[in-house]
Write an enzyme that holds these catalytic residues in place. Structure first.
Site, short mmCIF file in Angstrom:
data_model
loop_
_atom_site.label_atom_id
_atom_site.label_comp_id
_atom_site.label_asym_id
_atom_site.label_seq_id
_atom_site.Cartn_x
_atom_site.Cartn_y
_atom_site.Cartn_z
N PRO A 249 0.85 -1.20 0.00
CA PRO A 249 0.00 0.00 0.00
C PRO A 249 0.88 1.25 0.00
CG PRO A 249 -0.04 -1.06 2.16
CD PRO A 249 0.83 -1.91 1.30
N ASP A 423 5.62 2.57 2.55
CA ASP A 423 4.74 1.43 2.77
C ASP A 423 3.87 1.77 3.99
OD1 ASP A 423 3.60 -0.99 3.54
OD2 ASP A 423 5.36 -2.18 2.98
N HIS A 424 2.60 1.97 3.74
CA HIS A 424 1.72 2.45 4.83
C HIS A 424 1.48 1.38 5.89
CE1 HIS A 424 -0.62 5.34 6.75
NE2 HIS A 424 -1.30 5.84 5.74
N ARG A 425 1.87 0.13 5.62
CA ARG A 425 1.75 -0.89 6.67
C ARG A 425 2.78 -0.65 7.76
NH1 ARG A 425 2.63 -6.00 2.92
NH2 ARG A 425 4.33 -4.59 2.34
#
Ligand code: CAO
Length: 451
Positions: A249, A423-425
């Site tokens: 993401p 990386d939004h995680r």
């Protein structure tokens, strides 16, 4: 008038006794010449045996588990009136390695392009292994062969045609081998569940993209065309970029750094260093500043590993290099221990080697964070794709003079666009904004790097 003929296993090279792992036709089926009849497998590779003639299958003479070699009778066929190739035994289809060439398998850290050899080709025959196409589904780059889906070439082809990622399909055959029926039921289930909601058998709920198959267009119908094969680097980097784009993401934070003073320093250093032959580049300053930002924000110098975040205590920085054959990402090792001049010399040397196609796989491995600089070419912002398993990448566009308000008047300042994809995680938006703002602050006043 039609004859009943025996279809036999043709010359399959050095393999005398190979096991049948799949029957692809049944009595009563109409087959075409060259259509695959059975799949056989040795300990090294699997391959399909095609029919030497067209006709209707009268009787199968083999079953799954039988061992066959050249001359073994596969089935009896009521040959069509004019068997196209009845007299000529068909060539076996191209073999596929048990694990289809995992692109850049040797270097999990390089998304982009590692001119490393693909997985060893099957030894069953000299035909090429199945290659990865940018429109196909891709195996995991760092998956070991044992973790790759077990399926015959025909099933792989079938899955590709339907746009099915075989990693999401549960195999019902021997040793979890995936059959055509497994692929069919996967598709049925995906369709029944609706896009984005179908859970594949054995896959996590919501897994799979459920996308349409790639459109097949006969472009020649619309005008003259020329087909140009993709370079090996493009195939490898395409597969990696595709995986990274769909699996991570991405969010991109855009910032602008005032590099007016830094550019003046760079020009000055180049004047002073003319004799050394080393050209101080903006990229070298960027690497230095990025290392300082990684030290301040350690979650950017990390990789996801299941439920764990691996925080790295070394600083290897990759930079995207454009080459005639495609994109590659050489890595500067231990960038924290190098000065700007050394970084400038090393990036220039690595970029040269990249353009000449002389980078070794080792020179593209182990990166912690990547920089993609398009500043020498143009653009105002862009969305760089994260170089998995890294968690962020900095895109740099062309610096331009902009009017900047200093509280009393607009001043002409040289502004450098910084596009940080993360990386939004792993990284929250606020952390990304802080990282990018900090980086911009360092570039605006490079003295802060020593703090
Ligand atoms: N803004 C304005 N000008 C810039 C600039 C920037 N951000 N960055 C570099 N320049 C200028 C330099 O000053 C230099 O100008 P002069 O020749 O007048 O001195 C010129 O552009 C060339 O720059 P450079 O030789 O310093 O090279 P570089 O450090 O910019 O780039 C490299 C090196 C390897 C990054 C580059 O050759 C390259 O391959 N870039 C493409 C990377 C890429 O394809 N990224 C996309 C990946 S995603 O698809």
């Amino acid at each position: 008038m039609s004859d009943v003929i025996e279809v036999k296993v043709p010359d399959i090279g050095d393999f005398s006794e190979v096991e049948i792992i799949e029957l692809l036709v049944a009595p009563g089926d109409t087959v075409k010449a060259e259509q695959s009849l059975i799949t056989v497998e040795s300990d090294k590779a699997s391959m399909e045996i095609p029919s030497s003639a067209a006709g209707v299958v009268k009787a199968l003479k083999v079953k799954v588990g039988d061992k066959v070699g050249e001359g073994s009778v596969i089935l009896e066929l009521e040959a069509a009136a004019e068997p196209a190739a009845a007299a000529k035994p068909a060539e076996p289809a191209a073999p596929a390695a048990p694990a289809p060439a995992p692109a850049a398998a040797a270097q999990p850290a390089a998304p982009a392009a590692a001119p490393a050899p693909a997985a060893a080709p099957a030894v069953m025959a000299s035909a090429p292994v199945e290659h990865t196409s940018p429109t196909a589904s891709y195996p995991e780059v760092d998956a070991s062969a044992k973790n790759l889906p077990h399926a015959s070439p025909s099933v792989r082809k079938f899955a590709r045609e339907l746009g099915v990622d075989l990693r999401l399909v549960q195999g019902s055959g021997a040793k979890q081998r995936i059959t055509q029926d497994d692929v069919r039921s996967y598709v049925k289930q995906a369709l029944a569940g609706g896009a984005g909601t179908a859970a594949a058998p054995g896959a996590a709920a919501g897994g799979g993209l459920n996308v349409l198959a790639w459109p097949k267009v006969d472009f020649a119908k619309f005008g003259p065309i020329q087909a140009k094969p993709l370079s090996r680097i493009k195939k490898i980097s395409g597969a990696n970029l595709h995986r990274n784009w769909v699996m991570i993401p991405h969010v991109t934070n855009n910032e602008a750094a005032d590099i007016t003073e830094l550019e003046a320093l760079r020009v000055q250093l180049n004047k002073e260093n003319q004799k050394s032959g080393i050209k101080v580049t903006m990229l070298a300053f960027l690497i230095k500043a990025v290392v300082a930002a990684l030290k301040k924000f350690p979650e950017f110098n990390a990789s996801l590993d299941g439920d764990e975040l691996i925080l790295k205590q070394y600083y290897h920085i990759g930079f995207a290099a454009d080459t005639p054959n495609g994109l590659v990402v050489p890595v500067i090792r231990d960038a924290d221990r190098k000065g700007v001049l050394e970084l400038a010399a090393e990036t220039s040397e690595l970029a040269g080697q990249a353009r000449d196609g002389k980078l070794s796989p080792a020179q593209m491995q182990g990166g912690c964070f990547s920089i993609s600089s398009l500043g020498g070419i143009g653009g105002t912002t862009f969305t760089p794709i994260i170089n998995a398993p890294e968690v962020a990448i900095l895109g740099v566009s062309r610096s331009t003079h902009q009017p900047v308000w200093d509280g009393q008047a607009f001043q002409p300042r040289l502004m450098l666009p910084l596009s940080l994809s993360y990386d939004h995680r792993v990284i929250d938006g606020a952390a990304a904004a802080r990282f990018n703002a900090y980086l911009a602050g360092l570039l605006a006043d490079f003295r802060r790097i020593i703090l």
